[in-house]
Motif scaffolding. Structure first.
Motif, PDB file in Angstrom:
ATOM      1  N   GLU A 100       0.832  -1.191   0.000  1.00  0.00           N
ATOM      2  CA  GLU A 100       0.000   0.000   0.000  1.00  0.00           C
ATOM      3  C   GLU A 100       0.870   1.245   0.000  1.00  0.00           C
ATOM      4  OE1 GLU A 100      -2.680  -0.008   3.191  1.00  0.00           O
ATOM      5  OE2 GLU A 100      -3.806  -1.772   2.517  1.00  0.00           O
ATOM      6  N   ALA A 101       0.423   2.297  -0.717  1.00  0.00           N
ATOM      7  CA  ALA A 101       1.148   3.567  -0.718  1.00  0.00           C
ATOM      8  C   ALA A 101       0.975   4.253   0.634  1.00  0.00           C
ATOM      9  CB  ALA A 101       0.622   4.456  -1.837  1.00  0.00           C
ATOM     10  N   PRO A 102       2.027   4.898   1.210  1.00  0.00           N
ATOM     11  CA  PRO A 102       1.903   5.591   2.495  1.00  0.00           C
ATOM     12  C   PRO A 102       0.884   6.728   2.406  1.00  0.00           C
ATOM     13  CG  PRO A 102       4.211   5.298   1.904  1.00  0.00           C
ATOM     14  CD  PRO A 102       3.413   4.933   0.691  1.00  0.00           C
ATOM     15  N   VAL A 103       0.115   6.902   3.469  1.00  0.00           N
ATOM     16  CA  VAL A 103      -0.888   7.961   3.536  1.00  0.00           C
ATOM     17  C   VAL A 103      -0.234   9.223   4.108  1.00  0.00           C
ATOM     18  CG1 VAL A 103      -3.090   8.673   4.488  1.00  0.00           C
ATOM     19  CG2 VAL A 103      -2.710   6.270   3.893  1.00  0.00           C
ATOM     20  N   PRO A 104      -0.237  10.352   3.390  1.00  0.00           N
ATOM     21  CA  PRO A 104       0.346  11.583   3.952  1.00  0.00           C
ATOM     22  C   PRO A 104      -0.544  12.149   5.055  1.00  0.00           C
ATOM     23  CG  PRO A 104      -0.629  12.031   1.812  1.00  0.00           C
ATOM     24  CD  PRO A 104      -0.723  10.534   2.009  1.00  0.00           C
ATOM     25  N   VAL A 105       0.037  12.377   6.227  1.00  0.00           N
ATOM     26  CA  VAL A 105      -0.690  12.921   7.375  1.00  0.00           C
ATOM     27  C   VAL A 105       0.184  13.953   8.070  1.00  0.00           C
ATOM     28  CG1 VAL A 105      -2.098  10.864   7.786  1.00  0.00           C
ATOM     29  CG2 VAL A 105       0.133  11.048   8.870  1.00  0.00           C
ATOM     30  N   THR A 106      -0.472  14.877   8.775  1.00  0.00           N
ATOM     31  CA  THR A 106       0.245  15.860   9.588  1.00  0.00           C
ATOM     32  C   THR A 106       0.480  15.285  10.978  1.00  0.00           C
ATOM     33  OG1 THR A 106      -0.791  17.674   8.376  1.00  0.00           O
ATOM     34  CG2 THR A 106       0.216  18.206  10.501  1.00  0.00           C
ATOM     35  N   VAL A 107       1.717  15.400  11.449  1.00  0.00           N
ATOM     36  CA  VAL A 107       2.122  14.783  12.707  1.00  0.00           C
ATOM     37  C   VAL A 107       2.768  15.846  13.591  1.00  0.00           C
ATOM     38  CG1 VAL A 107       3.647  13.078  13.773  1.00  0.00           C
ATOM     39  CG2 VAL A 107       2.415  12.507  11.689  1.00  0.00           C
ATOM     40  N   GLU A 108       2.446  15.808  14.886  1.00  0.00           N
ATOM     41  CA  GLU A 108       3.083  16.695  15.861  1.00  0.00           C
ATOM     42  C   GLU A 108       3.477  15.890  17.087  1.00  0.00           C
ATOM     43  OE1 GLU A 108       1.519  20.558  16.746  1.00  0.00           O
ATOM     44  OE2 GLU A 108       0.203  20.524  14.972  1.00  0.00           O
ATOM     45  N   PRO A 109       4.580  16.282  17.742  1.00  0.00           N
ATOM     46  CA  PRO A 109       5.006  15.550  18.942  1.00  0.00           C
ATOM     47  C   PRO A 109       4.256  16.011  20.180  1.00  0.00           C
ATOM     48  CG  PRO A 109       6.591  17.257  18.439  1.00  0.00           C
ATOM     49  CD  PRO A 109       5.565  17.313  17.336  1.00  0.00           C
ATOM     50  N   VAL A 110       4.192  15.149  21.179  1.00  0.00           N
ATOM     51  CA  VAL A 110       3.629  15.506  22.477  1.00  0.00           C
ATOM     52  C   VAL A 110       4.627  16.426  23.184  1.00  0.00           C
ATOM     53  CG1 VAL A 110       2.789  14.645  24.682  1.00  0.00           C
ATOM     54  CG2 VAL A 110       2.386  13.321  22.593  1.00  0.00           C
ATOM     55  N   ALA A 111       4.162  17.616  23.580  1.00  0.00           N
ATOM     56  CA  ALA A 111       5.039  18.604  24.220  1.00  0.00           C
ATOM     57  C   ALA A 111       4.767  18.658  25.717  1.00  0.00           C
ATOM     58  CB  ALA A 111       4.831  19.972  23.588  1.00  0.00           C
ATOM     59  N   LYS A 112       5.797  18.999  26.459  1.00  0.00           N
ATOM     60  CA  LYS A 112       5.673  19.150  27.909  1.00  0.00           C
ATOM     61  C   LYS A 112       5.868  20.628  28.247  1.00  0.00           C
ATOM     62  CE  LYS A 112       7.288  16.105  30.791  1.00  0.00           C
ATOM     63  NZ  LYS A 112       8.200  15.276  31.629  1.00  0.00           N
ATOM     64  N   ARG A 113       4.919  21.180  28.991  1.00  0.00           N
ATOM     65  CA  ARG A 113       5.021  22.586  29.378  1.00  0.00           C
ATOM     66  C   ARG A 113       4.097  22.847  30.565  1.00  0.00           C
ATOM     67  NH1 ARG A 113       2.019  25.230  24.126  1.00  0.00           N
ATOM     68  NH2 ARG A 113      -0.151  24.933  24.783  1.00  0.00           N
ATOM     69  N   ASP A 114       4.305  24.000  31.183  1.00  0.00           N
ATOM     70  CA  ASP A 114       3.448  24.387  32.305  1.00  0.00           C
ATOM     71  C   ASP A 114       2.076  24.793  31.768  1.00  0.00           C
ATOM     72  OD1 ASP A 114       5.570  23.936  33.927  1.00  0.00           O
ATOM     73  OD2 ASP A 114       6.137  26.048  34.139  1.00  0.00           O
ATOM     74  N   VAL A 115       1.044  24.196  32.326  1.00  0.00           N
ATOM     75  CA  VAL A 115      -0.311  24.378  31.807  1.00  0.00           C
ATOM     76  C   VAL A 115      -1.173  25.054  32.870  1.00  0.00           C
ATOM     77  CG1 VAL A 115      -2.359  23.257  30.895  1.00  0.00           C
ATOM     78  CG2 VAL A 115      -0.088  22.355  30.342  1.00  0.00           C
ATOM     79  N   PRO A 116      -1.715  26.237  32.594  1.00  0.00           N
ATOM     80  CA  PRO A 116      -2.665  26.850  33.533  1.00  0.00           C
ATOM     81  C   PRO A 116      -4.000  26.124  33.487  1.00  0.00           C
ATOM     82  CG  PRO A 116      -2.433  28.221  31.582  1.00  0.00           C
ATOM     83  CD  PRO A 116      -1.442  27.099  31.443  1.00  0.00           C
ATOM     84  N   VAL A 117      -4.623  25.962  34.647  1.00  0.00           N
ATOM     85  CA  VAL A 117      -5.928  25.302  34.756  1.00  0.00           C
ATOM     86  C   VAL A 117      -6.976  26.378  34.998  1.00  0.00           C
ATOM     87  CG1 VAL A 117      -7.313  23.645  36.037  1.00  0.00           C
ATOM     88  CG2 VAL A 117      -4.889  23.187  35.618  1.00  0.00           C
ATOM     89  N   TYR A 118      -8.001  26.365  34.154  1.00  0.00           N
ATOM     90  CA  TYR A 118      -9.042  27.390  34.213  1.00  0.00           C
ATOM     91  C   TYR A 118     -10.392  26.759  34.533  1.00  0.00           C
ATOM     92  CZ  TYR A 118      -5.652  30.324  31.713  1.00  0.00           C
ATOM     93  OH  TYR A 118      -4.547  31.019  31.345  1.00  0.00           O
ATOM     94  N   LEU A 119     -11.241  27.564  35.148  1.00  0.00           N
ATOM     95  CA  LEU A 119     -12.664  27.266  35.280  1.00  0.00           C
ATOM     96  C   LEU A 119     -13.409  28.329  34.487  1.00  0.00           C
ATOM     97  CD1 LEU A 119     -12.973  26.456  39.104  1.00  0.00           C
ATOM     98  CD2 LEU A 119     -12.885  24.828  37.201  1.00  0.00           C
ATOM     99  N   THR A 120     -14.389  27.904  33.708  1.00  0.00           N
ATOM    100  CA  THR A 120     -15.136  28.837  32.870  1.00  0.00           C
ATOM    101  C   THR A 120     -16.591  28.903  33.324  1.00  0.00           C
ATOM    102  OG1 THR A 120     -15.605  27.093  31.253  1.00  0.00           O
ATOM    103  CG2 THR A 120     -13.644  28.454  30.895  1.00  0.00           C
ATOM    104  N   ALA A 121     -17.188  30.062  33.113  1.00  0.00           N
ATOM    105  CA  ALA A 121     -18.581  30.265  33.523  1.00  0.00           C
ATOM    106  C   ALA A 121     -19.156  31.428  32.736  1.00  0.00           C
ATOM    107  CB  ALA A 121     -18.668  30.548  35.021  1.00  0.00           C
ATOM    108  N   LEU A 122     -20.464  31.582  32.827  1.00  0.00           N
ATOM    109  CA  LEU A 122     -21.160  32.715  32.224  1.00  0.00           C
ATOM    110  C   LEU A 122     -21.297  33.813  33.274  1.00  0.00           C
ATOM    111  CD1 LEU A 122     -22.785  34.003  29.919  1.00  0.00           C
ATOM    112  CD2 LEU A 122     -24.804  32.854  30.819  1.00  0.00           C
ATOM    113  N   GLY A 123     -20.890  35.023  32.909  1.00  0.00           N
ATOM    114  CA  GLY A 123     -20.909  36.129  33.870  1.00  0.00           C
ATOM    115  C   GLY A 123     -21.725  37.309  33.379  1.00  0.00           C
ATOM    116  N   THR A 124     -22.015  38.206  34.320  1.00  0.00           N
ATOM    117  CA  THR A 124     -22.774  39.429  34.040  1.00  0.00           C
ATOM    118  C   THR A 124     -21.998  40.619  34.584  1.00  0.00           C
ATOM    119  OG1 THR A 124     -24.840  38.196  34.283  1.00  0.00           O
ATOM    120  CG2 THR A 124     -24.982  40.586  34.291  1.00  0.00           C
ATOM    121  N   VAL A 125     -21.879  41.644  33.767  1.00  0.00           N
ATOM    122  CA  VAL A 125     -21.164  42.857  34.173  1.00  0.00           C
ATOM    123  C   VAL A 125     -22.100  43.728  35.007  1.00  0.00           C
ATOM    124  CG1 VAL A 125     -19.909  44.887  33.368  1.00  0.00           C
ATOM    125  CG2 VAL A 125     -19.781  42.735  32.083  1.00  0.00           C
ATOM    126  N   GLN A 126     -21.575  44.220  36.157  1.00  0.00           N
ATOM    127  CA  GLN A 126     -22.353  45.091  37.032  1.00  0.00           C
ATOM    128  C   GLN A 126     -21.538  46.335  37.366  1.00  0.00           C
ATOM    129  OE1 GLN A 126     -23.682  43.018  40.519  1.00  0.00           O
ATOM    130  NE2 GLN A 126     -25.055  41.673  39.396  1.00  0.00           N
TER     131      GLN A 126
END
Length: 419
Positions: free
Chosen positions: A53-79
């Motif tokens: 079989e002919a090779p299938v061309p695909v886009t590949v990226e490596p797994v990176a290690k870095r500091d990741v900020p953890v967020y909580l998301t919500a719906l807010g109202t401006v007052q």
């Protein structure tokens, strides 16, 4: 049924059976007359011209290690930080309005002028009354001094002396009352100038000049925009996480306000100020209040925004593009490129989102592993792939490759014609 119709039905049945038999024989002859075709399908079918079989061309990226900020998301109202409805403190005819709707005003600015003539007259009357009582007080004091000088000689009775002394006290009290009346009249006169109690932006006026206003009339509403609040709610299961983050960081948690449409930041640098002291039992959520400087008026009272609260940072998190993660019947997985340039389905556990384009992996991969980010729809376990970098396109086929493909096509065509 007559004999004629019986013979006709028999003839029709024979013709139908003959037609069916002819078609069956024709199909069978077509299948048997193509041995070369079967050989061609076995050897020269698509993707198997040379057994590989002919090779299938695909886009590949490596797994990176870095500091990741953890967020909580919500719906807010401006007052608004403060909202003040401006009502007159005295009644009278509204002479002028000294602001335009939507104008930014400062504390102490004159917003409106009420007819001051009645209040000016009351003030002057109070001033005149005080002057009159002060004159009477001076006369009473002078009489008391003369009586005190004559009393030892017996010319003034003790009763008259007491009367004069009490008269002095009476006029002193009258002068003090006049001073209070002057102060009151002065305050009422000052109320004819309606002043802004805060810095803010004026809204739409509620009354026009020339009208008679009372203490219940609403002239305008002023909202304070600098700084400004953003209120939002989170599920009760996040309460402990937020409280631990507040205790552990030592600094206010950072809050970002995002647009409701495409979730791009519209105001950054906000700080969490208050966690409400109770959970809403009807919704199972708790309220939080953040504060933004809002120097450019990006936030407006009543506006709905998406809120992103940063609670912590994971050191050394494993990050991959979000499009690499596929959803299967057994959970999330990625196509991982192996050393022999083939792929396998690798189960993974997503620990959270990283921005708009990446996710953090909790388990299933390690740093440096290659994962397919584009072209997964053409893959299956064991497929041979040609790895491309992001943005890279497959190279055009060479003349030699085109010639080989042409020869394979001719061989497949010759095998079919040979039958």
């Amino acid at each position: 049924m007559s004999r004629f119709w019986k013979i006709a039905l028999i003839v029709i049945a024979v013709i139908a059976v003959g037609a069916v038999g002819f078609r069956v024989m024709h199909k069978s002859g077509g299948g048997q007359g193509g041995p070369g075709q079967e050989a061609g399908n076995g050897q020269g079918g698509p993707g198997k011209g040379d057994g590989k079989e002919a090779p299938v061309p695909v886009t590949v990226e490596p797994v990176a290690k870095r500091d990741v900020p953890v967020y909580l998301t919500a719906l807010g109202t401006v007052q608004a930080l403060n909202t003040v409805t401006i009502n007159p403190q005295v009644s009278g005819q509204l002479m002028t309005l000294n602001f335009t709707e939507g104008q930014e005003v400062k504390k102490g600015d004159v917003l409106a002028q009420i007819d001051p003539r009645t209040f000016q007259a009351n003030y002057q009357q109070a001033v005149g009354k005080k002057a009159q009582d002060e004159a009477l007080l001076a006369t009473a004091r002078a009489n008391l001094v003369r009586s005190q000088n004559l009393a030892p000689q017996g010319y003034i009775s003790k009763q008259d002396l007491d009367t004069q002394r009490n008269q002095v006290l009476q006029y002193q009290a009258a002068v003090e009352a006049d001073a209070a009346a002057i102060a009151s009249a002065q305050v009422q006169l000052g109320f004819t100038k309606v002043l802004s109690p805060i810095d803010g932006v004026t809204g739409i006026r509620g009354v026009d000049p020339g009208n008679l206003v009372t203490t219940t009339s609403s002239i305008v509403t002023i909202t304070q925009l600098h700084p400004i609040y953003v209120m939002f709610t989170l599920p009760e299961q996040n309460l402990e996480m937020v409280r631990n983050a507040v205790r552990g960081s030592g600094e206010p948690l950072q809050v970002t306000a995002l647009d409701r449409v495409d979730a791009h930041p519209i105001a950054e640098g906000g700080e969490l100020k208050v966690i409400d002291n109770q959970i809403d039992t009807t919704t199972g959520t708790f309220r939080l209040r953040s504060q933004f400087t809002n120097e450019k008026n990006d936030l407006w009272p009543g506006q709905f925004v998406n809120v992103r609260l940063k609670v912590r940072t994971v050191a050394g998190g494993l990050v991959i593009p979000s499009q690499a993660v596929q959803r299967g019947p057994d959970g999330d997985y990625v196509y991982q490129v192996q050393g022999d340039a083939t792929v396998k389905m690798q189960p993974v556990k997503v620990a959270g989102e990283v921005g708009d384009s990446h996710v953090m992996i909790g388990s299933g991969l390690k740093e440096g592993d290659q994962v397919v980010t584009e072209g997964q729809f053409r893959l299956k376990p064991g497929s041979k792939v040609k790895a491309l970098k992001p943005g890279e396109v497959p190279a055009a086929p060479t003349a030699e490759e085109l010639q080989q493909q042409s020869k394979k096509g001719q061989q497949r065509g010759g095998g079919r014609r040979g039958g």
